[in-house]
Design an enzyme around this catalytic site. Structure first.
Site, mmCIF file in Angstrom:
data_model
loop_
_atom_site.group_PDB
_atom_site.id
_atom_site.type_symbol
_atom_site.label_atom_id
_atom_site.label_comp_id
_atom_site.label_asym_id
_atom_site.label_seq_id
_atom_site.Cartn_x
_atom_site.Cartn_y
_atom_site.Cartn_z
ATOM 1 N N GLN A 1 2.908 -30.026 -11.831
ATOM 2 C CA GLN A 1 3.909 -31.019 -12.236
ATOM 3 C C GLN A 1 3.382 -32.446 -12.258
ATOM 4 O O GLN A 1 3.927 -33.310 -12.925
ATOM 5 C CB GLN A 1 5.098 -30.999 -11.250
ATOM 6 N N GLY B 1 4.653 -44.494 -3.893
ATOM 7 C CA GLY B 1 5.974 -44.075 -3.415
ATOM 8 C C GLY B 1 6.266 -44.562 -2.003
ATOM 9 O O GLY B 1 5.725 -45.584 -1.557
ATOM 10 N N LYS C 1 24.620 -11.513 -17.840
ATOM 11 C CA LYS C 1 23.319 -12.144 -18.104
ATOM 12 C C LYS C 1 22.195 -11.140 -17.870
ATOM 13 O O LYS C 1 22.244 -10.351 -16.920
ATOM 14 C CB LYS C 1 23.139 -13.359 -17.194
ATOM 15 N N ASP D 1 8.652 -37.843 -7.263
ATOM 16 C CA ASP D 1 9.828 -37.376 -6.501
ATOM 17 C C ASP D 1 11.102 -38.170 -6.802
ATOM 18 O O ASP D 1 12.202 -37.686 -6.537
ATOM 19 C CB ASP D 1 9.555 -37.468 -4.998
ATOM 20 N N VAL E 1 -3.456 -55.554 -14.685
ATOM 21 C CA VAL E 1 -4.779 -56.167 -14.902
ATOM 22 C C VAL E 1 -4.746 -57.119 -16.098
ATOM 23 O O VAL E 1 -5.159 -58.279 -15.998
ATOM 24 C CB VAL E 1 -5.849 -55.062 -15.089
ATOM 25 N N GLY F 1 0.632 -39.632 -3.679
ATOM 26 C CA GLY F 1 0.498 -38.655 -4.764
ATOM 27 C C GLY F 1 0.384 -39.359 -6.108
ATOM 28 O O GLY F 1 1.128 -40.303 -6.383
ATOM 29 N N ARG G 1 14.602 -9.873 -15.237
ATOM 30 C CA ARG G 1 14.215 -10.267 -13.878
ATOM 31 C C ARG G 1 14.881 -11.573 -13.445
ATOM 32 O O ARG G 1 15.367 -12.349 -14.262
ATOM 33 C CB ARG G 1 12.700 -10.493 -13.821
ATOM 34 N N GLY H 1 5.588 -43.686 1.225
ATOM 35 C CA GLY H 1 4.537 -43.957 2.220
ATOM 36 C C GLY H 1 3.719 -45.180 1.831
ATOM 37 O O GLY H 1 3.368 -46.006 2.687
ATOM 38 N N HIS I 1 1.276 -28.525 -7.932
ATOM 39 C CA HIS I 1 0.687 -29.764 -8.440
ATOM 40 C C HIS I 1 0.600 -29.832 -9.959
ATOM 41 O O HIS I 1 0.317 -30.907 -10.506
ATOM 42 C CB HIS I 1 -0.701 -29.966 -7.829
HETATM 43 O O1 F6P Z 1 5.095 -37.215 -3.314
HETATM 44 C C1 F6P Z 1 4.610 -36.525 -4.406
HETATM 45 C C2 F6P Z 1 4.314 -35.094 -4.048
HETATM 46 O O2 F6P Z 1 3.856 -34.433 -5.210
HETATM 47 C C3 F6P Z 1 5.464 -34.313 -3.406
HETATM 48 O O3 F6P Z 1 6.386 -33.851 -4.345
HETATM 49 C C4 F6P Z 1 4.715 -33.228 -2.696
HETATM 50 O O4 F6P Z 1 5.469 -32.733 -1.591
HETATM 51 C C5 F6P Z 1 3.483 -33.935 -2.210
HETATM 52 O O5 F6P Z 1 3.287 -35.036 -3.080
HETATM 53 C C6 F6P Z 1 2.235 -33.098 -2.217
HETATM 54 O O6 F6P Z 1 1.226 -33.860 -1.642
HETATM 55 P P1 F6P Z 1 -0.314 -33.520 -1.745
HETATM 56 O O7 F6P Z 1 -0.749 -33.792 -3.149
HETATM 57 O O8 F6P Z 1 -0.957 -34.463 -0.768
HETATM 58 O O9 F6P Z 1 -0.479 -32.081 -1.403
#
Ligand code: F6P
Length: 323
Positions: free
Chosen positions: A255, A102, A213, A127, A24, A11, A162, A104, A253
Site C-alpha cells: 500500500q 506522520g 451473494k 494512515d 527545495v 513510514g 469464497r 511520530g 507494505h
Molecule cells: O504509519 C505508516 C505505516 O505504514 C502503518 O500503517 C504501519 O502500521 C506501519 O507504518 C508499518 O511500519 P514499518 O514500515 O516500520 O513496518
C-alpha cells in the site's frame, strides 16, 4: 545566507517527493540554501546531510517513496537523541527545519521546537491519523493501491464462492480500512474504533450469503482488536458451523509503494509551499495541514498525541450499501 533543512521521517508515503521538491525549489527561490537530511532523524543525528539544488529535485514528483530516504528512529523520543539532532543542526548552521512525516515524526518536530528550533511540520502518512489536518499526504494513493488489489480479489472470490479477509494498514486508526471498504463495496469493514467480536463479523458474512451473494470481502484494519489473523483463527475453529471457505490477504507494505496520484501530488506541493511561507514569516512550531479544502496551520502542541476521530457514519452507510 539562510540555510534551511528538510527531512522525511517515519513510514514513507506517496507524495513525499512532491513535498521535498516544493520546499527545495521555493526555498531556493527565496535565496536560501537548501539542505536535505538523508534517512530522517537517524540521518540528522548522524549528520548525513546534502546540499540540494533545483536539478536535484527534478523528475521526482511522479515517484513514490522519498528520495531523501527515511527511517524509524526511537532515539528521537529521548532527550539525548534530541540534543544530538540539535547539535548537528547548529554545527551546520541550520536554524530552520521542515519535517515531512506522520505522528511520530511530528512528535520529534515538537520536541525540537520546544528546544527553540524553528520547525515546520508537513502532514504526511498513509494512515491519515494525524490531528490538525483532514488529509495527510499519501493516504489517497494508498487507498487507490489497496482498491486495485481488493477489486482483483473480488474476481477470484466470486469464481470460487469464497470469503476474503483483506487486511490494510493504518496503525490504530481505521481510516484506510473504512475508505477502502466503502470504495470497494465490502460486505463488512472491521476497524479499531468500533470493536466487533468475531462472531458478529461471521454473522455479517453469513447474512450476506443468505441474501444470495456468491462471495464476500471483509476489509480489516491491522489495528482492529481482531485483525485478519485473529478473525481467520476464529473462523477456522468454527469452520464446520460457519461453512464458508476463507482466504486471508494482508496487503501490508504494498500500500505504501504506489506512484502518487494527482491528489497527493497537489496536496504535497501546496503543503510544501506553505511550509516555506511559514519559515519566511518566522512563524514556526506548526503543522501544515488541510481544513475544508484550505491549507491551514495548527500548533504542533495541539497535534501531537491528539486523537483524530473516525467518521463512523461512513461505516453505518457501508453496512446498508452492502445489502
Ligand atoms: O504509519 C505508516 C505505516 O505504514 C502503518 O500503517 C504501519 O502500521 C506501519 O507504518 C508499518 O511500519 P514499518 O514500515 O516500520 O513496518
Amino acid at each position: 545566507m539562510k540555510r534551511v533543512a528538510v527531512l522525511t521521517s517515519g513510514g514513507d508515503a506517496p507524495g513525499m517527493n512532491a513535498a521535498i521538491r516544493a520546499v527545495v525549489r521555493l526555498g531556493l527561490d527565496r535565496g536560501w540554501e537548501m539542505v536535505g537530511v538523508r534517512r530522517g532523524y537517524r540521518g540528522l543525528i548522524d549528520g548525513d546531510l546534502v546540499v540540494l539544488g533545483a536539478r536535484d529535485v527534478g523528475g521526482i514528483m511522479e515517484r513514490g517513496g522519498t528520495v531523501l530516504g527515511t527511517a524509524r528512529c526511537p532515539e528521537m523520543a529521548t532527550p539525548a537523541g534530541q540534543m544530538q539532532a540539535l547539535a548537528q543542526l547548529h554545527e551546520h548552521d541550520l536554524h530552520d527545519l521542515v519535517v515531512i512525516g506522520g505522528e511520530g515524526s511530528q512528535a520529534g518536530a515538537h520536541a525540537l521546537s520546544l528546544h527553540g528550533l524553528s520547525v515546520v511540520g508537513v502532514a504526511s502518512t498513509i494512515d491519515n491519523d494525524l490531528a490538525g489536518t483532514e488529509l495527510t499526504i499519501g493516504a489517497t494513493t494508498a487507498i487507490d493501491v489497496a482498491l486495485e488489489s481488493v477489486d482483483r480479489l473480488r474476481v477470484t472470490a466470486s469464481s470460487h464462492r469464497r470469503v476474503f479477509l483483506v487486511e490494510v494498514m493504518g496503525r490504530a486508526c481505521g481510516y484506510l480500512a473504512a475508505h477502502v471498504g466503502v470504495a470497494s463495496g465490502a460486505e463488512a469493514i472491521v476497524v479499531p474504533e468500533l470493536p466487533e467480536d468475531p462472531e458478529t463479523v461471521a454473522m455479517e458474512i453469513h447474512a450476506a450469503c443468505e441474501r444470495g451473494k456468491s462471495h464476500a470481502i471483509v476489509v480489516v484494519a491491522e489495528g482492529a482488536r481482531h485483525n485478519a489473523e485473529g478473525l481467520a483463527q476464529y473462523f477456522a475453529q468454527h469452520q464446520a458451523r460457519l461453512g464458508f471457505d476463507l482466504r486471508v490477504c494482508r496487503l501490508g507494505h504494498v500500500q505504501r509503494g504506489g506512484a502518487p496520484g494527482v491528489t497527493d501530488r497537489l496536496l504535497a506541493t501546496r503543503f510544501g509551499a506553505a511550509a516555506v511561507e511559514q519559515i519566511a514569516r518566522g512563524d514556526a512550531g506548526v503543522l501544515v495541514g488541510l481544513r475544508a479544502g484550505e491549507v491551514v496551520t495548527t500548533a504542533l502542541r495541539d497535534v501531537v498525541g491528539r486523537p483524530k476521530p473516525l467518521d463512523t457514519a461512513l461505516l453505518a452507510m457501508a453496512r446498508k450499501l452492502a445489502q
